[in-house]
Design an enzyme around this catalytic site. Structure first.
Site, short mmCIF file in Angstrom:
data_model
loop_
_atom_site.label_atom_id
_atom_site.label_comp_id
_atom_site.label_asym_id
_atom_site.label_seq_id
_atom_site.Cartn_x
_atom_site.Cartn_y
_atom_site.Cartn_z
N ARG A 231 0.86 -1.17 0.00
CA ARG A 231 0.00 0.00 0.00
C ARG A 231 0.90 1.23 0.00
O ARG A 231 1.99 1.22 0.58
CB ARG A 231 -0.92 0.03 1.23
CG ARG A 231 -2.05 -0.99 1.20
CD ARG A 231 -3.09 -0.64 0.15
NE ARG A 231 -4.27 -1.50 0.20
CZ ARG A 231 -4.40 -2.64 -0.47
NH1 ARG A 231 -3.42 -3.05 -1.26
NH2 ARG A 231 -5.50 -3.35 -0.37
N GLU A 259 -2.90 8.37 -3.63
CA GLU A 259 -3.35 7.48 -4.70
C GLU A 259 -4.82 7.75 -4.99
O GLU A 259 -5.62 7.79 -4.05
CB GLU A 259 -3.14 6.03 -4.30
CG GLU A 259 -3.41 5.05 -5.43
CD GLU A 259 -3.11 3.60 -5.03
OE1 GLU A 259 -4.03 2.76 -5.16
OE2 GLU A 259 -1.99 3.32 -4.59
N HIS A 278 -1.63 0.70 -9.57
CA HIS A 278 -2.29 -0.22 -8.64
C HIS A 278 -3.05 -1.32 -9.40
O HIS A 278 -4.27 -1.46 -9.27
CB HIS A 278 -3.25 0.52 -7.70
CG HIS A 278 -3.54 -0.26 -6.45
ND1 HIS A 278 -3.93 0.33 -5.28
CD2 HIS A 278 -3.49 -1.58 -6.19
CE1 HIS A 278 -4.14 -0.59 -4.35
NE2 HIS A 278 -3.88 -1.78 -4.89
#
Length: 315
Positions: A231, A259, A278
């Site tokens: 993450r 993000e 991602h």
């Protein structure tokens, strides 16, 4: 409410999932403005995939009868802040077994592309330039995996044919596996200076938020590659930018903080960094594996059997 009369909110149409028990009432919701039914009647909530924390948590406060919250991701950080809104005894399950193969594939792709200079080759192709040269190999490199759960183990499976000099493993607590010792997080200061490639595959929680800060990065050897498939919040972006801009470290990032990475952010154009948006779990392998997981979990739920992948229970 019994399991055999329960509403189940699914992010896939029920008719697209083979093997669902017929005794449950299935409602389709993938994060739209309108709910498919009364949230208070939902007993099993499958969180829409990759729709962000706002959508994931939106119905939780109204789910007074929910018994299970099921994510389709390995991480639960997008749901966890909403757990206090739920009644006591709700089980939170993750999607262990769904994303390991895809995330491990991307990890190897990021490592190889970064070491072998693929971003430069792509830019060279755009400019019709033949950029030959001498590039690092993964063979004979020392690799450190930080976060040795099912995804970390799957990454090591795929490293095996590449003739690495060493693979070291780190998890929250030390243990021994069939492959050897898994070190505790406290051992990182001694392990980081020995690694050519550092892979982050740890969950995001209180102990890993900002784990990769200035001290962590300073302990990495010159020229080392940091690969983040965990993450974005595991890494201090400002500290990483400082190391990238100095030219001392390289990075390959599938996740960032913030993000999505906004336009104009300096990380986009930092030297020695490869960024993917991602997509670690977003492959053709996701949907069939996710559907098999849901069919198996809901069959257990309908039969009153223990569920798999329970990672938390509200209290």
């Amino acid at each position: 409410m019994t399991a055999t009369t329960a509403d189940v909110w699914l992010p896939f149409p029920a008719e697209e999932i083979d093997g669902l028990p017929e005794t449950l009432n299935y409602l389709f919701w993938e994060g739209g403005t309108d709910y498919p039914g009364n949230p208070a009647d939902c007993a099993y909530y499958v969180v829409p995939y990759m729709k962000g924390p706002e959508i994931a948590q939106r119905p939780l406060a109204a789910m007074s009868g929910v018994q299970v919250v099921q994510t389709l991701s390995a991480g639960i950080d997008h749901v966890e802040p909403g757990l206090p809104l739920l009644p006591s005894g709700v089980r939170l399950c993750n999607a262990k077994g769904v994303h390991e193969a895809s995330t491990a594939e991307l990890t190897l792709a990021l490592i190889l592309a970064s070491l072998r200079g693929f971003p430069g080759f792509v830019h060279g192709q755009d400019k019709e330039e033949w950029r030959s040269g001498f590039y690092p190999a993964l063979a004979d490199k020392s690799v450190l995996i930080v976060g040795y759960g099912s995804i970390g183990s799957a990454i090591e499976d795929r490293l095996a044919p590449f003739e690495c000099a060493r693979v070291a493993r780190v998890a929250r607590s030390a243990r021994t596996t069939a492959r050897g010792l898994v070190h505790a997080l406290d051992d990182l200061p001694a392990l980081l200076p020995e690694a050519d490639v550092v892979i982050l595959s740890t969950p995001l929680n209180a102990s890993t938020q900002g784990l990769v800060g200035a001290d962590f990065l300073a302990a990495m050897r010159d020229g080392a590659l940091l690969v983040n498939v965990a993450r974005g919040g595991v890494v201090d972006t400002k500290a990483l930018l400082s190391e990238l801009e100095s030219g001392r470290l390289r990075a390959a990032l599938d996740v960032t903080d913030p993000e999505p990475l906004p336009q104009g952010h300096p990380l986009w154009h930092a030297p020695n960094v490869l960024i993917t948006p991602h997509v670690g779990g977003s492959t053709s392998a996701f949907e069939p594996r996710a559907k098999r997981l849901l069919a198996a979990q809901l069959t257990r739920f309908a039969a009153g059997e223990p569920l798999r992948n329970v990672v938390a229970t509200t209290g």
